[in-house]
Write a protein that holds these residues in place. Structure first.
Motif, PDB file in Angstrom:
ATOM      1  N   ASN A 282       0.839  -1.188   0.000  1.00  0.00           N
ATOM      2  CA  ASN A 282       0.000   0.000   0.000  1.00  0.00           C
ATOM      3  C   ASN A 282       0.882   1.250   0.000  1.00  0.00           C
ATOM      4  OD1 ASN A 282      -2.595  -1.145   0.015  1.00  0.00           O
ATOM      5  ND2 ASN A 282      -2.449  -1.573   2.214  1.00  0.00           N
TER       6      ASN A 282
ATOM      7  N   GLN B 295      -3.454   3.087  -1.217  1.00  0.00           N
ATOM      8  CA  GLN B 295      -3.758   2.516  -2.534  1.00  0.00           C
ATOM      9  C   GLN B 295      -2.807   1.354  -2.777  1.00  0.00           C
ATOM     10  OE1 GLN B 295      -6.110   3.396  -5.139  1.00  0.00           O
ATOM     11  NE2 GLN B 295      -5.346   1.446  -5.922  1.00  0.00           N
TER      12      GLN B 295
ATOM     13  N   ASN C 207      -0.779   1.917  -9.840  1.00  0.00           N
ATOM     14  CA  ASN C 207      -1.934   1.821  -8.955  1.00  0.00           C
ATOM     15  C   ASN C 207      -2.860   0.700  -9.417  1.00  0.00           C
ATOM     16  OD1 ASN C 207      -1.098   4.041  -7.387  1.00  0.00           O
ATOM     17  ND2 ASN C 207      -2.127   5.495  -8.761  1.00  0.00           N
TER      18      ASN C 207
ATOM     19  N   ASP D  60      -6.036  -0.392  -9.583  1.00  0.00           N
ATOM     20  CA  ASP D  60      -7.412   0.059  -9.453  1.00  0.00           C
ATOM     21  C   ASP D  60      -8.312  -0.803 -10.326  1.00  0.00           C
ATOM     22  OD1 ASP D  60      -6.621   0.907 -11.929  1.00  0.00           O
ATOM     23  OD2 ASP D  60      -6.665   3.047 -11.469  1.00  0.00           O
TER      24      ASP D  60
END
Length: 391
Positions: free
Chosen positions: A230, A234, A299, A301
């Motif tokens: 992290n 994120q 990232n 996502d």
């Protein structure tokens, strides 16, 4: 006795007092025969296991699309149109290995030397200008005519020396061409032009080959592994890039690709599908000022191809992440590209890179011994999508 079993017979043999003949022993001892066959079979299996050792699945090396040092493991076969390489002869020469590169240019020089030596020898022979047919030191041919075409040529070896002297502009002075010989003057001019073209091509190819930017990639470092941890709440995939030279890369950019096989909804199998991994293209974080080692992040996502992959899924999946670093070499102004790859076993879940830069005496110092070092951090054993659902 006819209904007695082999085991009963073996149990009764020690009670016999008379010796047993070999023939009778081989027939009446099936238990020993079975034991001997079992031992032979076990030895055979042991020898087979020693010759072909079994490798556990987790220790087998996966075939890479791109090796760790950036070489693409793709071999092109059955190329029918070989003439395409001759249309770009300069690039073909530059791509040759050094031994073949030097061999080709040596053969170019030797071929032109022998070719023009043969032309000089034939011309001198036709005109009767060979030295063995006229007095040494005179400029007369065998017919007594003055102003012979070639002076100092008495055979093919002397013609070869004259060819080398003409093309390499050595000019020892013992072999010359007369001004009254038009064809000899044209041959000398033609050889000088051909020799200059070969020199220009070789110097250009040698300069480009020595200054090729792929040698600059040898001083660009990539971390041995990727880490997942992290950063700013994120989940991120991270790897480290560094430069060993003090002359920095100009306009350095980094990008990454995910190589993975999959089957479409129509049943088509895609063996090496390439998926872009966003390293901050929209925000500009993929453009680097590569002065010190930097940790590049992706990232994870909803748009990431790693969105549904947790630590267990990473071990079961087979994929490859290719990282490409591009930039302009400051010394030569040529574009340089360095590549590496990471497979699923080279991704550490719940880890970060150790800091390798400190401040000492007013300047920053980079300790490259810690470039590849990582340390563990707490991280849930679930994918980014599962962690998002639990929030």
């Amino acid at each position: 006795m006819g209904s007695s079993s082999p085991l009963h017979f073996l149990n009764s043999t020690p009670l016999l007092s008379s010796p047993i003949s070999p023939a009778h022993s081989s027939i009446s001892s099936p238990g020993r025969e079975i034991e001997r066959l079992a031992k032979a079979r076990s030895k055979l299996l042991e020898s087979e296991n020693q010759q072909t050792p079994r490798i556990p699945p987790e220790t087998r090396e996966q075939h890479r699309y791109v090796s760790k040092d950036g070489k693409c493991r793709v071999n092109l076969g059955h190329i029918d149109e070989r003439g395409r390489f001759l249309s770009d002869i300069f690039t073909s020469f530059v791509d040759l290995q050094y031994r073949w590169f030097l061999f080709v240019f040596m053969m170019c020089y030797i071929t032109t030397w022998f070719l023009f030596a043969g032309l000089y020898y034939i011309n001198a022979s036709i005109r009767g200008d060979l030295v063995q047919e006229r007095p040494l030191g005179t400029n007369q041919n065998k017919y007594g005519e003055q102003y012979a075409c070639y002076v100092g040529i008495d055979g093919f070896i002397s013609a070869l020396l004259f060819s080398v002297e003409t093309q390499r502009t050595i000019g020892y002075g013992s072999r010359t061409v007369s001004a009254s010989c038009q064809e000899g003057v044209l041959l000398v001019m033609l050889q000088c032009i051909v020799g200059s073209m070969i020199d220009a091509l070789m110097v250009g190819c040698m300069f480009v080959k020595i200054s090729r930017p792929k040698k600059r990639a040898e001083t660009l470092l990539f971390s041995r592994t990727c880490v997942i941890a992290n950063r700013d709440d994120q989940l991120c995939l991270m790897f480290r890039i560094g430069d060993l030279r003090e002359s920095h890369m100009v306009d350095a950019k980094v990008r990454a690709k995910l190589i993975k096989s999959r089957q479409t909804a129509e049943g088509e199998f895609l063996p090496l599908e390439q998926t872009e991994i966003d390293l901050g293209y929209e925000t500009g974080s993929d453009r680097l000022f590569l002065v010190e080692p930097q940790v590049i992040k992706h990232n994870i996502d909803v748009n990431s191809p790693l969105w549904n992959l947790g630590p267990e899924q990473l071990r079961r999946q087979q994929f490859e992440i290719i990282v490409i670093l591009e930039g302009i070499v400051e010394a030569t102004g040529m574009m340089c590209q360095a590549k590496t790859s990471y497979i699923e076993t080279e991704i550490e879940w719940g880890a970060r890179f150790e800091p390798c830069m400190t401040l000492e005496k007013g300047s920053f110092r980079v300790d490259l011994r810690r470039f590849h070092s990582t340390y563990k951090v707490p991280l849930p054993n679930c994918s980014a999508s599962q962690a998002h659902q639990l929030m």
